[in-house]
Scaffold this motif. Structure first.
Motif, PDB file in Angstrom:
ATOM      1  N   ALA A 251       0.826  -1.203   0.000  1.00  0.00           N
ATOM      2  CA  ALA A 251       0.000   0.000   0.000  1.00  0.00           C
ATOM      3  C   ALA A 251       0.863   1.257   0.000  1.00  0.00           C
ATOM      4  O   ALA A 251       0.588   2.226  -0.719  1.00  0.00           O
ATOM      5  CB  ALA A 251      -0.930  -0.013   1.208  1.00  0.00           C
ATOM      6  N   VAL A 252       1.908   1.277   0.808  1.00  0.00           N
ATOM      7  CA  VAL A 252       2.811   2.425   0.843  1.00  0.00           C
ATOM      8  C   VAL A 252       3.451   2.652  -0.521  1.00  0.00           C
ATOM      9  O   VAL A 252       3.564   3.793  -0.998  1.00  0.00           O
ATOM     10  CB  VAL A 252       3.874   2.221   1.932  1.00  0.00           C
ATOM     11  N   THR A 253       3.855   1.569  -1.170  1.00  0.00           N
ATOM     12  CA  THR A 253       4.457   1.701  -2.494  1.00  0.00           C
ATOM     13  C   THR A 253       3.463   2.269  -3.503  1.00  0.00           C
ATOM     14  O   THR A 253       3.799   3.140  -4.326  1.00  0.00           O
ATOM     15  CB  THR A 253       4.950   0.326  -2.965  1.00  0.00           C
ATOM     16  N   MET A 254       2.209   1.796  -3.442  1.00  0.00           N
ATOM     17  CA  MET A 254       1.196   2.278  -4.372  1.00  0.00           C
ATOM     18  C   MET A 254       0.859   3.754  -4.115  1.00  0.00           C
ATOM     19  O   MET A 254       0.708   4.540  -5.054  1.00  0.00           O
ATOM     20  CB  MET A 254      -0.066   1.414  -4.247  1.00  0.00           C
ATOM     21  N   VAL A 255       0.746   4.165  -2.857  1.00  0.00           N
ATOM     22  CA  VAL A 255       0.453   5.565  -2.535  1.00  0.00           C
ATOM     23  C   VAL A 255       1.594   6.467  -2.999  1.00  0.00           C
ATOM     24  O   VAL A 255       1.376   7.532  -3.578  1.00  0.00           O
ATOM     25  CB  VAL A 255       0.208   5.717  -1.022  1.00  0.00           C
ATOM     26  N   SER A 280      -4.063   9.270   3.701  1.00  0.00           N
ATOM     27  CA  SER A 280      -4.911   8.575   4.665  1.00  0.00           C
ATOM     28  C   SER A 280      -6.039   7.825   3.978  1.00  0.00           C
ATOM     29  O   SER A 280      -6.317   6.661   4.300  1.00  0.00           O
ATOM     30  CB  SER A 280      -5.481   9.597   5.660  1.00  0.00           C
ATOM     31  N   ASN A 281      -6.688   8.480   3.002  1.00  0.00           N
ATOM     32  CA  ASN A 281      -7.788   7.823   2.301  1.00  0.00           C
ATOM     33  C   ASN A 281      -7.310   6.622   1.499  1.00  0.00           C
ATOM     34  O   ASN A 281      -7.952   5.554   1.488  1.00  0.00           O
ATOM     35  CB  ASN A 281      -8.482   8.826   1.378  1.00  0.00           C
ATOM     36  N   LEU A 282      -6.189   6.774   0.806  1.00  0.00           N
ATOM     37  CA  LEU A 282      -5.670   5.659   0.012  1.00  0.00           C
ATOM     38  C   LEU A 282      -5.252   4.486   0.901  1.00  0.00           C
ATOM     39  O   LEU A 282      -5.479   3.318   0.558  1.00  0.00           O
ATOM     40  CB  LEU A 282      -4.479   6.124  -0.836  1.00  0.00           C
ATOM     41  N   MET A 283      -4.658   4.759   2.015  1.00  0.00           N
ATOM     42  CA  MET A 283      -4.233   3.689   2.915  1.00  0.00           C
ATOM     43  C   MET A 283      -5.440   2.949   3.482  1.00  0.00           C
ATOM     44  O   MET A 283      -5.419   1.721   3.628  1.00  0.00           O
ATOM     45  CB  MET A 283      -3.397   4.266   4.059  1.00  0.00           C
ATOM     46  N   VAL A 284      -6.517   3.688   3.783  1.00  0.00           N
ATOM     47  CA  VAL A 284      -7.734   3.043   4.267  1.00  0.00           C
ATOM     48  C   VAL A 284      -8.311   2.127   3.194  1.00  0.00           C
ATOM     49  O   VAL A 284      -8.733   0.997   3.459  1.00  0.00           O
ATOM     50  CB  VAL A 284      -8.765   4.102   4.709  1.00  0.00           C
ATOM     51  N   VAL A 285      -8.345   2.618   1.952  1.00  0.00           N
ATOM     52  CA  VAL A 285      -8.901   1.824   0.852  1.00  0.00           C
ATOM     53  C   VAL A 285      -8.064   0.582   0.604  1.00  0.00           C
ATOM     54  O   VAL A 285      -8.582  -0.523   0.419  1.00  0.00           O
ATOM     55  CB  VAL A 285      -9.000   2.685  -0.423  1.00  0.00           C
ATOM     56  N   LEU A 286      -6.737   0.725   0.598  1.00  0.00           N
ATOM     57  CA  LEU A 286      -5.862  -0.386   0.238  1.00  0.00           C
ATOM     58  C   LEU A 286      -5.695  -1.405   1.360  1.00  0.00           C
ATOM     59  O   LEU A 286      -5.490  -2.594   1.093  1.00  0.00           O
ATOM     60  CB  LEU A 286      -4.484   0.154  -0.169  1.00  0.00           C
ATOM     61  N   CYS A 287      -5.758  -0.967   2.603  1.00  0.00           N
ATOM     62  CA  CYS A 287      -5.491  -1.875   3.725  1.00  0.00           C
ATOM     63  C   CYS A 287      -6.754  -2.409   4.389  1.00  0.00           C
ATOM     64  O   CYS A 287      -6.664  -3.250   5.291  1.00  0.00           O
ATOM     65  CB  CYS A 287      -4.635  -1.168   4.780  1.00  0.00           C
ATOM     66  N   SER A 288      -7.915  -1.932   3.988  1.00  0.00           N
ATOM     67  CA  SER A 288      -9.140  -2.375   4.637  1.00  0.00           C
ATOM     68  C   SER A 288      -9.446  -3.818   4.290  1.00  0.00           C
ATOM     69  O   SER A 288      -9.217  -4.274   3.157  1.00  0.00           O
ATOM     70  CB  SER A 288     -10.302  -1.471   4.203  1.00  0.00           C
TER      71      SER A 288
END
Length: 303
Positions: A251-255, A280-288
């Motif tokens: 997720a970090v790499t994608m963000v 924050s929004n991208l991390m929530v989407v990718l890690c949920s």
């Protein structure tokens, strides 16, 4: 340091060494047996022809000779050997298959040199960290020195079984069942290494009996029943943690890639606060763990 008395005891234990016995082909001696039988028949014929003295001598010679030769025959199958003794003194081993002959005053003891396959019982031992585990192994072995197998140990088959159990216990206690960090040799993760060391350990133990170990493999490895459930939960927790770590790294790499592409193509200019909100929004989407529900913001970030 081994004392001179210890060396003396070791030499005394290993005095037996296999060597070739002086035996003969049974087929050649079978011809001799037929000659004696013919002599006995000829002597009987002379007695019947009223020539008693030469006939009786020839008959007795033929019968005694035939009995003497017949007493020396024995058979050997492929991968079978016979240890020859003279009044308890080892005189060598005969490994030639087929019909064989030895002097009648020599005794023989047959022994199989075929490959043996043994699966040990499931043993409960404590691994390196003290966790009770169940372990079993399969061992392929054979007799290579018949003299040592017969005369240096009381019962070489039972001796091998006992040493297999002892070696499996020693190896099971030498390594941990599993390693969270995956930085050391374990019973579960390095089966080939453990099996090779088990083979070496067992070979050292049974060499005194003239036994060669061809192969060793672990056939059963598990936590003991009393801690199996707890260890299963631990393994599940480790799997979840590993998956989470990999998910966060991706997720970090994608963000990072998304922000870089937006900046390079000048799609939008983000200040630090909006960049933080987007991350924050991208991390929530990718890690949920569940599907995210989009929310349309009709206002601005600063209202």
């Amino acid at each position: 340091m081994i004392s001179s008395q210890g060396n003396s005891d070791l030499r005394a234990l290993r005095l037996s060494r296999e060597r070739q016995a002086q035996t003969f082909s049974g087929y050649a001696m079978l011809l001799v047996l037929l000659l004696f039988a013919a002599a006995a028949i000829g002597g009987f014929a002379l007695i019947a022809s009223r020539i008693p003295l030469p006939g009786a001598a020839l008959f007795v010679l033929g019968v005694l000779g035939a009995l003497f030769v017949a007493a020396g025959f024995y058979f050997l199958q492929p991968n079978q050997a016979a240890a020859i003794l003279l009044f308890g003194d080892y005189r060598g081993t005969d490994r030639k298959a087929g019909l064989r002959w030895r002097w009648p005053w020599l005794t023989r003891t047959k022994i199989s040199t075929r490959v043996h396959n043994v699966t040990s019982e499931r043993l409960k031992v404590n691994d390196l960290r003290g966790n009770p585990i169940e372990i079993a192994s399969n061992v392929v072995w054979r007799v290579t020195d018949t003299a040592q197998a017969l005369y240096d140990v009381d019962d070489y088959t039972k001796f091998v079984f006992v040493q297999i159990e002892s070696a499996v216990r020693a190896i099971g206690a030498r390594y941990p069942y599993d390693d969270i960090e995956h930085q050391e040799t374990t019973l579960r993760g390095h089966a080939d290494v453990v099996s090779e060391e088990l083979k070496t350990e067992l070979q050292d133990r049974v060499s005194v009996a003239g036994i060669t170990i061809d192969e060793c493999r672990l056939t059963h490895l598990a936590y003991a029943a009393e801690i199996a459930q707890a260890m299963l939960r631990r393994q599940q927790a480790e799997a979840v943690i590993a998956a989470r770590q990999k998910l966060v790294t991706g997720a970090v790499t994608m963000v990072e890639s998304a922000l870089q592409m937006l900046s390079e193509k000048e799609v939008v200019e983000l200040d630090d606060e909006r960049r933080a909100a987007m991350v924050s929004n991208l991390m929530v989407v990718l890690c949920s763990e569940r599907d995210t529900q989009p929310v349309v913001n009709t206002g601005t970030l600063y209202q």
